[in-house]
Design a protein around this motif. Structure first.
Motif, PDB file in Angstrom:
ATOM      1  N   LEU A  20      31.836  -3.605  80.491  1.00 19.35           N
ATOM      2  CA  LEU A  20      31.419  -2.834  79.323  1.00 19.35           C
ATOM      3  C   LEU A  20      32.093  -3.337  78.057  1.00 19.35           C
ATOM      4  O   LEU A  20      31.483  -3.382  76.985  1.00 19.35           O
ATOM      5  N   MET A  21      33.342  -3.727  78.161  1.00 20.64           N
ATOM      6  CA  MET A  21      34.061  -4.225  76.988  1.00 20.64           C
ATOM      7  C   MET A  21      33.624  -5.640  76.616  1.00 20.64           C
ATOM      8  O   MET A  21      33.616  -6.007  75.449  1.00 20.64           O
ATOM      9  N   LEU A  22      33.282  -6.444  77.603  1.00 14.89           N
ATOM     10  CA  LEU A  22      32.974  -7.850  77.365  1.00 14.89           C
ATOM     11  C   LEU A  22      31.577  -8.034  76.775  1.00 14.89           C
ATOM     12  O   LEU A  22      31.399  -8.797  75.841  1.00 14.89           O
ATOM     13  N   GLY A  23      30.612  -7.386  77.316  1.00 17.35           N
ATOM     14  CA  GLY A  23      29.244  -7.529  76.823  1.00 17.35           C
ATOM     15  C   GLY A  23      28.403  -8.414  77.728  1.00 17.35           C
ATOM     16  O   GLY A  23      28.919  -9.281  78.439  1.00 17.35           O
ATOM     17  N   ALA A  24      27.105  -8.222  77.669  1.00 15.72           N
ATOM     18  CA  ALA A  24      26.197  -8.913  78.573  1.00 15.72           C
ATOM     19  C   ALA A  24      26.033 -10.383  78.232  1.00 15.72           C
ATOM     20  O   ALA A  24      25.933 -11.218  79.128  1.00 15.72           O
ATOM     21  N   ALA A  25      25.989 -10.721  76.949  1.00 15.41           N
ATOM     22  CA  ALA A  25      25.739 -12.111  76.559  1.00 15.41           C
ATOM     23  C   ALA A  25      26.829 -13.038  77.083  1.00 15.41           C
ATOM     24  O   ALA A  25      26.534 -14.122  77.605  1.00 15.41           O
ATOM     25  N   ILE A  26      28.064 -12.617  76.971  1.00 17.15           N
ATOM     26  CA  ILE A  26      29.170 -13.450  77.439  1.00 17.15           C
ATOM     27  C   ILE A  26      29.130 -13.579  78.954  1.00 17.15           C
ATOM     28  O   ILE A  26      29.367 -14.654  79.504  1.00 17.15           O
TER      29      ILE A  26
END
Length: 81
Positions: A20-26
């Motif tokens: 959740l903190m990192l994000g889907a794109a990464i």
């Protein structure tokens, strides 16, 4: 519930929070980079392994090549993502 169940639940919760903190794109870029790195490393490993004659060193060179290329491409894709 035993200790193993609690450890698995804690690991899953940590992975969800990290995602959740990192994000889907990464995450998608990193995963794609991992597979691209594995493919490229697997293609380069036999070529690099031919540089030495002994079977033991050939295996080491192939493994190091595979892991280094995978880490480099995956890290680059993560940075781009």
């Amino acid at each position: 519930m035993n200790l193993i169940d609690l450890v698995v639940i804690a690991l899953v919760a940590g992975a969800v929070a990290h995602g959740l903190m990192l994000g889907a794109a990464i995450q998608v870029a990193s995963f794609a980079g991992l597979w691209a790195g594995l493919t490229l490393g697997a293609a380069l490993a036999p070529v690099v392994a031919r540089a030495d004659g002994s079977p033991g060193w050939r295996a080491v060179l192939a493994l190091v090549t595979l892991l280094a290329v995978t880490a480099a491409v995956s890290g680059g894709a993560r940075a781009i993502g």
